[in-house]
Design a protein around this motif. Structure first.
Motif, PDB file in Angstrom:
ATOM      1  N   GLY A  45       0.923  -1.366  -0.063  1.00  0.00           N
ATOM      2  CA  GLY A  45       0.125   0.184   0.264  1.00  0.00           C
ATOM      3  C   GLY A  45       1.024   1.277  -0.311  1.00  0.00           C
ATOM      4  N   ARG A  46       2.091   0.760   0.835  1.00  0.00           N
ATOM      5  CA  ARG A  46       2.640   2.724   0.544  1.00  0.00           C
ATOM      6  C   ARG A  46       3.862   2.074  -1.064  1.00  0.00           C
ATOM      7  NH1 ARG A  46       8.250   3.115   1.536  1.00  0.00           N
ATOM      8  NH2 ARG A  46       9.017   5.543   1.875  1.00  0.00           N
ATOM      9  N   LEU A  47       3.729   3.894  -1.314  1.00  0.00           N
ATOM     10  CA  LEU A  47       4.153   3.893  -2.594  1.00  0.00           C
ATOM     11  C   LEU A  47       5.675   4.161  -2.296  1.00  0.00           C
ATOM     12  CD1 LEU A  47       3.697   5.218  -5.382  1.00  0.00           C
ATOM     13  CD2 LEU A  47       4.381   7.513  -4.705  1.00  0.00           C
ATOM     14  N   GLN A  87      -6.216 -10.223 -11.465  1.00  0.00           N
ATOM     15  CA  GLN A  87      -5.671  -9.799  -9.835  1.00  0.00           C
ATOM     16  C   GLN A  87      -4.454  -8.695  -9.913  1.00  0.00           C
ATOM     17  OE1 GLN A  87      -7.162  -8.043  -6.962  1.00  0.00           O
ATOM     18  NE2 GLN A  87      -7.292 -10.486  -6.604  1.00  0.00           N
ATOM     19  N   PRO A  88      -4.628  -7.149 -10.910  1.00  0.00           N
ATOM     20  CA  PRO A  88      -3.738  -7.028 -10.685  1.00  0.00           C
ATOM     21  C   PRO A  88      -2.680  -5.762  -9.388  1.00  0.00           C
ATOM     22  CG  PRO A  88      -5.499  -5.064 -11.468  1.00  0.00           C
ATOM     23  CD  PRO A  88      -6.585  -7.333 -10.881  1.00  0.00           C
ATOM     24  N   LEU A  89      -1.860  -6.456  -8.939  1.00  0.00           N
ATOM     25  CA  LEU A  89      -1.564  -6.130  -7.987  1.00  0.00           C
ATOM     26  C   LEU A  89      -0.015  -4.330  -7.861  1.00  0.00           C
ATOM     27  CD1 LEU A  89      -0.694  -9.652  -6.220  1.00  0.00           C
ATOM     28  CD2 LEU A  89      -2.759  -8.167  -5.548  1.00  0.00           C
ATOM     29  N   ILE A  90      -0.053  -5.037  -8.702  1.00  0.00           N
ATOM     30  CA  ILE A  90       1.211  -3.488  -8.402  1.00  0.00           C
ATOM     31  C   ILE A  90       0.391  -2.964  -9.545  1.00  0.00           C
ATOM     32  CG2 ILE A  90       4.065  -2.959  -9.484  1.00  0.00           C
ATOM     33  CD1 ILE A  90       4.413  -6.102  -9.469  1.00  0.00           C
ATOM     34  N   GLN A  91       0.323  -2.016  -8.863  1.00  0.00           N
ATOM     35  CA  GLN A  91      -0.082  -0.417  -9.487  1.00  0.00           C
ATOM     36  C   GLN A  91       1.070   0.756 -10.031  1.00  0.00           C
ATOM     37  OE1 GLN A  91      -2.712   1.426  -6.089  1.00  0.00           O
ATOM     38  NE2 GLN A  91      -4.253   0.613  -7.079  1.00  0.00           N
ATOM     39  N   THR A  92       0.860   1.260 -10.647  1.00  0.00           N
ATOM     40  CA  THR A  92       1.564   2.328 -10.996  1.00  0.00           C
ATOM     41  C   THR A  92       1.339   4.085 -10.716  1.00  0.00           C
ATOM     42  OG1 THR A  92       2.407   0.998 -12.882  1.00  0.00           O
ATOM     43  CG2 THR A  92       3.106   3.719 -13.184  1.00  0.00           C
ATOM     44  N   LEU A 100       1.866  -1.688  -3.867  1.00  0.00           N
ATOM     45  CA  LEU A 100       1.668  -3.625  -4.194  1.00  0.00           C
ATOM     46  C   LEU A 100       0.176  -2.892  -2.620  1.00  0.00           C
ATOM     47  CD1 LEU A 100       2.158  -5.652  -4.707  1.00  0.00           C
ATOM     48  CD2 LEU A 100       2.715  -6.125  -2.782  1.00  0.00           C
ATOM     49  N   ASP A 101      -0.692  -3.370  -4.200  1.00  0.00           N
ATOM     50  CA  ASP A 101      -2.051  -2.729  -4.119  1.00  0.00           C
ATOM     51  C   ASP A 101      -2.563  -3.961  -3.299  1.00  0.00           C
ATOM     52  OD1 ASP A 101      -4.880  -2.596  -2.707  1.00  0.00           O
ATOM     53  OD2 ASP A 101      -5.582  -2.248  -5.067  1.00  0.00           O
ATOM     54  N   LEU A 102      -2.929  -4.194  -2.244  1.00  0.00           N
ATOM     55  CA  LEU A 102      -3.492  -5.848  -1.192  1.00  0.00           C
ATOM     56  C   LEU A 102      -4.640  -5.254  -0.928  1.00  0.00           C
ATOM     57  CD1 LEU A 102      -0.190  -7.181   0.168  1.00  0.00           C
ATOM     58  CD2 LEU A 102      -0.745  -7.611  -1.943  1.00  0.00           C
ATOM     59  N   SER A 103      -5.563  -4.826  -1.254  1.00  0.00           N
ATOM     60  CA  SER A 103      -7.025  -4.348  -0.944  1.00  0.00           C
ATOM     61  C   SER A 103      -8.200  -5.783  -0.692  1.00  0.00           C
ATOM     62  CB  SER A 103      -6.566  -2.914  -0.774  1.00  0.00           C
ATOM     63  OG  SER A 103      -7.386  -2.706  -1.863  1.00  0.00           O
ATOM     64  N   THR A 104      -7.701  -5.572  -2.232  1.00  0.00           N
ATOM     65  CA  THR A 104      -8.599  -6.194  -2.024  1.00  0.00           C
ATOM     66  C   THR A 104      -8.571  -8.039  -2.319  1.00  0.00           C
ATOM     67  OG1 THR A 104      -7.835  -7.269  -4.477  1.00  0.00           O
ATOM     68  CG2 THR A 104      -9.681  -5.427  -4.053  1.00  0.00           C
ATOM     69  N   ILE A 105      -7.173  -8.237  -1.424  1.00  0.00           N
ATOM     70  CA  ILE A 105      -6.825 -10.118  -1.229  1.00  0.00           C
ATOM     71  C   ILE A 105      -6.544  -9.989   0.211  1.00  0.00           C
ATOM     72  CG2 ILE A 105      -6.260 -10.759  -3.182  1.00  0.00           C
ATOM     73  CD1 ILE A 105      -4.172 -10.595  -3.278  1.00  0.00           C
ATOM     74  N   ASP A 106      -6.531 -11.724   1.211  1.00  0.00           N
ATOM     75  CA  ASP A 106      -6.289 -11.506   2.851  1.00  0.00           C
ATOM     76  C   ASP A 106      -4.479 -11.765   2.156  1.00  0.00           C
ATOM     77  OD1 ASP A 106      -8.896 -10.630   3.584  1.00  0.00           O
ATOM     78  OD2 ASP A 106      -8.972 -12.658   3.141  1.00  0.00           O
ATOM     79  N   THR A 107      -3.777 -11.261   2.801  1.00  0.00           N
ATOM     80  CA  THR A 107      -2.530 -12.212   3.069  1.00  0.00           C
ATOM     81  C   THR A 107      -2.196 -12.509   4.688  1.00  0.00           C
ATOM     82  OG1 THR A 107      -1.958 -10.056   3.552  1.00  0.00           O
ATOM     83  CG2 THR A 107      -1.682 -10.628   2.070  1.00  0.00           C
TER      84      THR A 107
END
Length: 110
Positions: A45-47, A87-92, A100-107
């Protein structure tokens, strides 16, 4: 650092540098792709700027080409897409870096 990180249905085996998904053959990662994924996972989640990500790479991968990180992110995205195209995880973040966007999945870490 843990030997395996679960990212939703995926398992990232750090020592083996592989991504696994149930019912699929493991995907091998290069050392640089593994380090990049570890850097992104360490701060979800951190840029992270290109400079942040370059610092996480093996020395031989720290090319003077400012696009080296972009190419590496592209290769990692292709491998993640092969595991799960939905599941696109890496956001530009244009001009700033990647997150890394993990907001929609459990980790979880095992």
């Amino acid at each position: 650092s843990q030997p395996q990180v679960c990212i939703g249905p995926w398992a990232f085996d750090i020592p083996r540098q592989q991504l696994h998904m149930p019912g699929q053959a493991p995907l091998a990662l290069t050392r640089a792709e593994c380090r990049l994924l570890q850097a992104l996972l360490s701060q979800p989640g951190r840029l992270l700027s290109r400079e942040d990500l370059t610092a996480a790479l093996p020395l031989r991968e720290r090319a003077t080409d400012s696009r080296a990180v972009d190419l590496l992110v592209s290769r990692l995205r292709q491998k993640l897409h092969a595991l799960d195209p939905y599941q696109p995880l890496i956001q530009t973040v244009r001009g700033r870096g990647y997150r890394l966007d993990l907001s929609t999945i459990d980790t979880q870490t095992t």
